[in-house]
Design a protein around this motif. Structure first.
Motif, short mmCIF file in Angstrom:
data_model
loop_
_atom_site.label_atom_id
_atom_site.label_comp_id
_atom_site.label_asym_id
_atom_site.label_seq_id
_atom_site.Cartn_x
_atom_site.Cartn_y
_atom_site.Cartn_z
N VAL A 1 35.30 -19.95 74.94
CA VAL A 1 36.07 -19.90 76.18
C VAL A 1 35.26 -20.64 77.23
O VAL A 1 34.07 -20.37 77.42
CB VAL A 1 36.31 -18.45 76.66
CG1 VAL A 1 37.06 -18.43 77.97
CG2 VAL A 1 37.06 -17.66 75.60
N TYR A 2 35.91 -21.57 77.91
CA TYR A 2 35.29 -22.31 79.00
C TYR A 2 36.32 -22.36 80.11
O TYR A 2 37.38 -22.97 79.95
CB TYR A 2 34.91 -23.72 78.54
CG TYR A 2 34.17 -24.51 79.57
CD1 TYR A 2 32.83 -24.26 79.83
CD2 TYR A 2 34.81 -25.50 80.31
CE1 TYR A 2 32.14 -24.98 80.79
CE2 TYR A 2 34.12 -26.22 81.27
CZ TYR A 2 32.79 -25.96 81.50
OH TYR A 2 32.11 -26.67 82.45
N ALA A 3 36.02 -21.69 81.21
CA ALA A 3 37.03 -21.60 82.26
C ALA A 3 36.38 -21.42 83.63
O ALA A 3 35.30 -20.83 83.76
CB ALA A 3 37.97 -20.44 81.98
N LYS A 4 37.09 -21.92 84.63
CA LYS A 4 36.66 -21.78 86.03
C LYS A 4 37.52 -20.70 86.69
O LYS A 4 38.75 -20.77 86.65
CB LYS A 4 36.83 -23.11 86.76
CG LYS A 4 36.42 -23.02 88.21
CD LYS A 4 36.58 -24.33 88.91
CE LYS A 4 36.23 -24.08 90.36
NZ LYS A 4 35.85 -25.17 91.09
N PRO A 5 36.86 -19.70 87.28
CA PRO A 5 37.63 -18.63 87.91
C PRO A 5 38.05 -19.01 89.34
O PRO A 5 37.38 -19.80 90.00
CB PRO A 5 36.66 -17.46 87.94
CG PRO A 5 35.32 -18.12 88.04
CD PRO A 5 35.43 -19.41 87.28
#
Length: 143
Positions: free
Chosen positions: A38-42
Motif C-alpha cells: 500500500v502506498y498512499a497519501k493521506p
C-alpha cells in the motif's frame, strides 16, 4: 496484522505517507500466503475524516521473484567459497620467491591473481547479499 494497523494509525495521526508491505497468511498450513503493498497519501477532510489516495497492489509474484534471486546469490556465493578457499590456500603455499623457473613463476602469479580476483568477487557478492538481505528485512512487515 498489527504492523499494517500501526502504519495506518501513524499515517492517520501524522498525515504521513502510507508505504507498507504486509503478508496475509491464508492458513496455518499453507505456503500460499499473499503479499500486498500500500502506498498512499493521506488527506484530512473538513469534517475530520481522512482519505488516502494511492495504490494497493498484490506483490506476491515480486516477493517470490526476489526470494528466488536471493537463493541464487546465496547458492553462487556458497558454491564459490570452497574453491576460492582452496586457491587461496594453494597460493599461500607457493613461495614464488623460491621458484627459479620463470614459466612456473608466471603461472604462479596468474593463479595468485585469479585467486585474489575470485576472493574479491566472493566478498562483494557476500556483502551485496548481506546488504540486500538487511534492507529487505527492514522492509518486511510480517504478522
Amino acid at each position: 496484522m498489527p504492523k499494517l494497523y500501526e502504519a495506518l494509525t501513524g499515517s492517520f495521526k501524522n498525515l504521513s505517507m502510507l508505504n507498507v508491505e504486509y503478508r496475509i497468511k491464508t492458513s496455518q498450513f499453507s505456503d500460499r500466503d499473499t503479499w500486498h503493498w500500500v502506498y498512499a497519501k493521506p488527506e484530512r477532510l473538513d469534517n475530520g475524516t481522512v482519505v488516502w489516495y494511492g495504490t494497493f497492489q498484490d506483490i506476491s509474484e515480486r516477493k517470490a521473484y526476489i526470494e528466488t534471486l536471493e537463493k541464487i546469490i546465496f547458492d553462487i556465493s556458497h558454491g564459490l567459497r570452497k574453491p576460492v578457499a582452496n586457491l587461496m590456500g594453494l597460493t599461500a603455499m607457493m613461495d614464488k620467491d623460491s621458484i627459479q623457473d620463470d614459466s612456473i613463476k608466471t603461472i604462479c602469479n596468474h593463479v595468485t591473481a585469479s585467486a585474489k580476483e575470485l576472493d574479491e568477487y566472493l566478498r562483494i557478492l557476500n556483502k551485496t547479499y548481506s546488504d540486500k538481505r538487511e534492507g529487505y528485512s527492514s522492509l518486511k512487515l510480517e504478522d
